[in-house]
Design a protein around this motif. Sequence first.
Motif, short mmCIF file in Angstrom:
data_model
loop_
_atom_site.label_atom_id
_atom_site.label_comp_id
_atom_site.label_asym_id
_atom_site.label_seq_id
_atom_site.Cartn_x
_atom_site.Cartn_y
_atom_site.Cartn_z
N SER A 57 43.94 32.63 40.21
CA SER A 57 42.92 33.47 40.83
C SER A 57 42.46 32.84 42.14
O SER A 57 42.74 31.69 42.44
N TYR A 60 35.71 33.34 43.48
CA TYR A 60 34.75 34.36 43.87
C TYR A 60 33.96 33.81 45.06
O TYR A 60 33.70 32.61 45.14
N ALA A 132 32.67 37.74 34.50
CA ALA A 132 32.70 38.94 35.35
C ALA A 132 32.68 40.16 34.46
O ALA A 132 33.34 40.19 33.43
N THR A 136 36.70 49.53 35.65
CA THR A 136 37.97 49.52 36.39
C THR A 136 38.66 50.86 36.24
O THR A 136 38.37 51.63 35.32
N ILE A 156 32.93 44.38 40.47
CA ILE A 156 32.46 43.50 39.39
C ILE A 156 31.15 42.84 39.77
O ILE A 156 30.80 42.72 40.94
N TYR A 158 29.71 39.12 38.94
CA TYR A 158 30.13 37.86 38.35
C TYR A 158 28.96 36.89 38.38
O TYR A 158 28.08 36.96 39.23
N MET A 171 37.81 43.86 42.48
CA MET A 171 38.64 42.86 41.82
C MET A 171 39.93 43.55 41.43
O MET A 171 39.92 44.67 40.92
N GLN A 173 43.76 43.30 39.40
CA GLN A 173 44.51 42.63 38.33
C GLN A 173 45.92 43.22 38.31
O GLN A 173 46.10 44.43 38.38
#
Length: 180
Positions: A57, A60, A132, A136, A156, A158, A171, A173
């Motif tokens: 990742s 943040y 977080a 989505t 998100i 966090y 965010m 994924q």
Amino acid sequence: MKKILLLSFSLIATTLFSQEKQTENVWRINFLNPGVEYEMSTGNTSTLSIGIGLGYSVSYPHTDKTVSSSGAITSFNPFLDIQHKWFYNFDKRKNKGLNTTNNSGNFVSARFLTRGESLFGNSNGTDGLDFAVGPTWGIQRKYGKNFHLLFDMGPIYYFDVNGNGYYFPLMLQLNLGFDL
């Protein structure tokens, strides 16, 4: 706000009143962010997905303590990722002759992600755990015998164990792996 409430009500009604159970229980092994995932059916068109592993990742914003860092701030962290997914296009996919096996469809979800302290990378990140949460939108597909693709995105919030918290607008994924 009315549109969000209407969409939420529509998703819940679709989940509760669908005539045919369309979701399946599926075990997965992901290799892009190495880990294992279990997706279990919770309704006609909804699932609960629980994944653990080691993820790559980017830190943040506001959580990296390396003030003088330049370039990408990367981190490899153990993670726990929990998503409740509501699929909304199974019937449309079936009518077009498209695959819905292993929950191949489009979805909206509520996501909870927690990461442990960075194992390696150039990020000092937060102390211990960070978390977080957020909604989505995503797609997941099964290709061939058992290849799996998942992509989702959403805003998100966090926060860490020290009480620091921030909003991040997007965010992303991406998971690639195999259905077992």
